[in-house]
Design a protein around this motif. Structure first.
Motif, PDB file in Angstrom:
ATOM      1  N   LEU A 289       0.818  -1.209   0.000  1.00 57.59           N
ATOM      2  CA  LEU A 289       0.000   0.000   0.000  1.00 57.59           C
ATOM      3  C   LEU A 289       0.861   1.272   0.000  1.00 57.59           C
ATOM      4  O   LEU A 289       0.539   2.239  -0.687  1.00 57.59           O
ATOM      5  CB  LEU A 289      -0.937   0.004   1.201  1.00 57.59           C
ATOM      6  N   SER A 290       1.947   1.255   0.745  1.00 56.53           N
ATOM      7  CA  SER A 290       2.826   2.421   0.792  1.00 56.53           C
ATOM      8  C   SER A 290       3.475   2.665  -0.565  1.00 56.53           C
ATOM      9  O   SER A 290       3.503   3.797  -1.063  1.00 56.53           O
ATOM     10  CB  SER A 290       3.893   2.208   1.871  1.00 56.53           C
ATOM     11  N   TYR A 291       3.975   1.596  -1.176  1.00 59.47           N
ATOM     12  CA  TYR A 291       4.676   1.760  -2.453  1.00 59.47           C
ATOM     13  C   TYR A 291       3.715   2.104  -3.585  1.00 59.47           C
ATOM     14  O   TYR A 291       3.957   3.040  -4.353  1.00 59.47           O
ATOM     15  CB  TYR A 291       5.460   0.501  -2.802  1.00 59.47           C
ATOM     16  N   LEU A 292       2.621   1.354  -3.707  1.00 60.64           N
ATOM     17  CA  LEU A 292       1.700   1.607  -4.821  1.00 60.64           C
ATOM     18  C   LEU A 292       1.010   2.958  -4.678  1.00 60.64           C
ATOM     19  O   LEU A 292       0.726   3.617  -5.680  1.00 60.64           O
ATOM     20  CB  LEU A 292       0.674   0.482  -4.925  1.00 60.64           C
ATOM     21  N   SER A 293       0.782   3.396  -3.454  1.00 54.55           N
ATOM     22  CA  SER A 293       0.244   4.746  -3.255  1.00 54.55           C
ATOM     23  C   SER A 293       1.270   5.796  -3.683  1.00 54.55           C
ATOM     24  O   SER A 293       0.913   6.834  -4.255  1.00 54.55           O
ATOM     25  CB  SER A 293      -0.131   4.959  -1.788  1.00 54.55           C
ATOM     26  N   GLY A 294       2.549   5.512  -3.421  1.00 50.96           N
ATOM     27  CA  GLY A 294       3.602   6.417  -3.875  1.00 50.96           C
ATOM     28  C   GLY A 294       3.684   6.489  -5.384  1.00 50.96           C
ATOM     29  O   GLY A 294       3.850   7.577  -5.964  1.00 50.96           O
ATOM     30  N   VAL A 295       3.564   5.336  -6.040  1.00 49.60           N
ATOM     31  CA  VAL A 295       3.555   5.299  -7.514  1.00 49.60           C
ATOM     32  C   VAL A 295       2.401   6.138  -8.053  1.00 49.60           C
ATOM     33  O   VAL A 295       2.582   7.013  -8.917  1.00 49.60           O
ATOM     34  CB  VAL A 295       3.427   3.849  -8.030  1.00 49.60           C
ATOM     35  N   TYR A 296       1.230   5.867  -7.543  1.00 44.71           N
ATOM     36  CA  TYR A 296       0.030   6.551  -8.029  1.00 44.71           C
ATOM     37  C   TYR A 296       0.106   8.059  -7.791  1.00 44.71           C
ATOM     38  O   TYR A 296      -0.254   8.862  -8.656  1.00 44.71           O
ATOM     39  CB  TYR A 296      -1.201   5.964  -7.343  1.00 44.71           C
ATOM     40  N   THR A 297       0.611   8.448  -6.625  1.00 44.61           N
ATOM     41  CA  THR A 297       0.713   9.866  -6.290  1.00 44.61           C
ATOM     42  C   THR A 297       1.680  10.587  -7.219  1.00 44.61           C
ATOM     43  O   THR A 297       1.366  11.658  -7.761  1.00 44.61           O
ATOM     44  CB  THR A 297       1.164  10.042  -4.828  1.00 44.61           C
ATOM     45  N   LEU A 298       2.872  10.013  -7.423  1.00 40.39           N
ATOM     46  CA  LEU A 298       3.871  10.681  -8.266  1.00 40.39           C
ATOM     47  C   LEU A 298       3.419  10.754  -9.716  1.00 40.39           C
ATOM     48  O   LEU A 298       3.513  11.813 -10.352  1.00 40.39           O
ATOM     49  CB  LEU A 298       5.214   9.955  -8.176  1.00 40.39           C
ATOM     50  N   VAL A 299       2.928   9.647 -10.260  1.00 39.21           N
ATOM     51  CA  VAL A 299       2.481   9.652 -11.659  1.00 39.21           C
ATOM     52  C   VAL A 299       1.343  10.654 -11.846  1.00 39.21           C
ATOM     53  O   VAL A 299       1.294  11.373 -12.849  1.00 39.21           O
ATOM     54  CB  VAL A 299       2.055   8.242 -12.108  1.00 39.21           C
TER      55      VAL A 299
END
Length: 203
Positions: A68-78
């Motif tokens: 959740l931490s990593y995929l949320s980071g991906v989604y936020t940056l993109v």
């Protein structure tokens, strides 16, 4: 949301961002004994509780946090790159040998970017580019070989289309809005190894 559990861990957000990965988590870890306050794509604030999980799932809590931490980071940056719409396609790629590559792909596509590895065409120096301009072949203009002002000069002086690669931040993209001959833009910040959205477990 279902009834709050008697004994649980709570996952809290430590910074503002966009939540993502819940659907992927359900599909891949087969965890059903938790209550989520948010859905994929929701905006979350620092200090908010994201989900509650039964203590009997404690063996999976670190993997849940990672996903959740990593995929949320991906989604936020993109999403920061996609926030202002452009005529060209913004591309992002996955982390090499990452065990949750499919989740990474889902986050990139859901945020609105194209899931695509960097153009395989070799980055060329300025002399090589000048020689190939009249051939009509697809060319990659990369900051690995030429400067950003040189990239802009080539875009201004030629009508054929190009792909771009460089250390572009979301704020840098406006300077390319004037050009209608850009196919795809690859940022070195969207080539896997994305930053995480900070979260932690609390009892």
């Amino acid at each position: 949301m279902s009834q709050v559990l008697d004994k649980e861990l709570s996952l809290k957000c430590l910074q503002d961002g966009l939540f993502f990965g819940l659907d992927y988590l359900k599909e891949n870890l087969k965890i059903s004994s938790f209550d989520s306050y948010y859905s994929d794509g929701d905006y979350v604030l620092k200090g908010q509780t994201l989900l509650l999980m039964e203590l009997n799932q404690i063996t999976k809590k670190e993997e849940i946090l990672l996903i959740l931490s990593y995929l949320s980071g991906v989604y936020t940056l993109v999403s920061c790159f996609i926030e202002k719409r452009f005529d060209f396609t913004i591309c992002a790629s996955s982390t090499k040998n990452f065990s949750h590559r499919e989740g990474e792909r889902q986050a990139i596509l859901k945020a609105g970017a194209d899931f695509k590895e960097k153009n395989s065409n070799q980055a060329l120096n300025l002399n090589e580019i000048q020689k190939r301009l009249k051939t009509g072949e697809d060319l990659l203009l990369s900051e690995e070989k030429i400067s950003r002002p040189q990239i802009q000069d080539i875009l201004k002086q030629n009508s054929q289309s190009f792909d771009l690669h460089g250390s572009f931040l979301p704020s840098d993209l406006e300077e390319f809005r004037q050009f209608n001959n850009i196919n795809k833009l690859y940022s070195s910040f969207l080539e896997g190894n994305f930053p995480c959205l900070k979260m932690k477990w609390s009892e």
